[in-house]
Design a protein around this motif. Sequence first.
Motif, PDB file in Angstrom:
ATOM      1  N   ARG A   1      -1.917  -9.167   6.677  1.00 36.12           N
ATOM      2  CA  ARG A   1      -1.052  -9.994   7.524  1.00 36.12           C
ATOM      3  C   ARG A   1       0.427  -9.877   7.161  1.00 36.12           C
ATOM      4  NH1 ARG A   1      -5.475 -13.500   6.620  1.00 36.12           N
ATOM      5  NH2 ARG A   1      -6.807 -13.686   8.449  1.00 36.12           N
ATOM      6  N   ILE A   2       0.849  -8.664   6.812  1.00 33.52           N
ATOM      7  CA  ILE A   2       2.269  -8.356   6.664  1.00 33.52           C
ATOM      8  C   ILE A   2       2.528  -7.163   7.580  1.00 33.52           C
ATOM      9  CG2 ILE A   2       4.150  -7.837   5.077  1.00 33.52           C
ATOM     10  CD1 ILE A   2       2.355  -8.688   2.764  1.00 33.52           C
TER      11      ILE A   2
ATOM     12  N   PRO B   1       9.577  -4.096   1.647  1.00 37.61           N
ATOM     13  CA  PRO B   1      10.195  -4.813   0.523  1.00 37.61           C
ATOM     14  C   PRO B   1       9.198  -5.587  -0.332  1.00 37.61           C
ATOM     15  CG  PRO B   1      10.701  -5.915   2.594  1.00 37.61           C
ATOM     16  CD  PRO B   1      10.077  -4.603   2.943  1.00 37.61           C
ATOM     17  N   VAL B   2       8.077  -5.993   0.265  1.00 37.86           N
ATOM     18  CA  VAL B   2       7.062  -6.720  -0.496  1.00 37.86           C
ATOM     19  C   VAL B   2       6.439  -5.825  -1.561  1.00 37.86           C
ATOM     20  CG1 VAL B   2       4.821  -7.877  -0.354  1.00 37.86           C
ATOM     21  CG2 VAL B   2       6.579  -8.355   1.351  1.00 37.86           C
TER      22      VAL B   2
ATOM     23  N   ALA C   1      -5.343  -1.446   3.688  1.00 34.28           N
ATOM     24  CA  ALA C   1      -6.441  -1.098   4.594  1.00 34.28           C
ATOM     25  C   ALA C   1      -5.865  -0.556   5.888  1.00 34.28           C
ATOM     26  CB  ALA C   1      -7.302  -2.319   4.897  1.00 34.28           C
ATOM     27  N   ALA C   2      -6.621   0.329   6.531  1.00 36.62           N
ATOM     28  CA  ALA C   2      -6.225   0.803   7.860  1.00 36.62           C
ATOM     29  C   ALA C   2      -6.127  -0.362   8.831  1.00 36.62           C
ATOM     30  CB  ALA C   2      -7.226   1.841   8.353  1.00 36.62           C
ATOM     31  N   GLY C   3      -7.036  -1.310   8.701  1.00 34.42           N
ATOM     32  CA  GLY C   3      -7.078  -2.447   9.606  1.00 34.42           C
ATOM     33  C   GLY C   3      -5.895  -3.382   9.502  1.00 34.42           C
TER      34      GLY C   3
ATOM     35  N   ALA D   1       1.683   2.836   6.895  1.00 40.19           N
ATOM     36  CA  ALA D   1       2.923   3.617   6.918  1.00 40.19           C
ATOM     37  C   ALA D   1       4.010   2.913   6.120  1.00 40.19           C
ATOM     38  CB  ALA D   1       3.379   3.851   8.357  1.00 40.19           C
ATOM     39  N   GLY D   2       4.074   1.588   6.241  1.00 40.96           N
ATOM     40  CA  GLY D   2       5.049   0.832   5.479  1.00 40.96           C
ATOM     41  C   GLY D   2       4.778   0.881   3.992  1.00 40.96           C
TER      42      GLY D   2
END
Length: 280
Positions: free
Chosen positions: A22-23, A30-31, A46-48, A53-54
């Motif tokens: 959930r990000i 940045p996280v 996870a892919a889900g 990519a981030g």
Amino acid sequence: MIETISLRDGNTIPQIGLGVLRIDDEGVVPVVESALEVGYRHIDGAAGYNNEAGVGRALASTGFNNGELRKQLWLTTKLRDSEQGYDSALKAFERQLKLLQVEYVDMYMIHWPTPFDWRSDETWKAFVRLREEGRIRTLGVCNFLPEHLDKLHEQTGEYPTVNQIELHPTWQQRNVVEYCKSHDIAVEAYSPMARGADLKAGDGLIESIAQKHGVSEAQVILRWHIENGTIIIPKSVHAERQRQNIDLFGFSLTEEEHHAIDALDGPQRAGHDPLTFTYA
């Protein structure tokens, strides 16, 4: 220093990791960067989650995607449930590696057992191939109940090395934990604080214990997990809370405190039912 857990396959995993559920894809950069800066060496994606990519951009910007720094990092990702199966899993893995900007992952996991559309046997064969090629170090599953672990073993002759499950003081899944321990499967907890709900569990019990030790309520619950030998992946987007969530080795719960938290076990999960849910 974060302690490690020795796994059945000979690998060692940092006992505390960062969860990135959930990000969004931009926000996760940045996280992950701040987590690596404060000392995390375990990222659980996870892919889900739609943010690989981030995560990859964060690993590249910090240098943790290759070389000596990559060797210091434990990186987990999971297969999207709609891509279970032999050929589809192999294809998905290639895409995920490119997004993460790495040459291998430390652990690849089946995200949900999907017993209503069971393909874990063929998926597992793809996982084994990728392990033999050196592109996965450890094979794991998430949300598998004993019946699913039995079925996977019957069909493949192998148990996963890790089972990641929802686990927190008010949802302890003791039958699943006991099964895993009896089969040398390491238990990893997601939602280790029930998405924050368990901070208020026990009519002030957690707060009282925290005050006695001069720590936060979150640190009390996470320390309870640590003492149980559980791998944990708490999520926080704030650097100071990230620091607190890995600062768990300077205090211990008393036997009475630990048992009091054990007694908080209840009948209600915070998340989804593995018998009916899929991360499509």
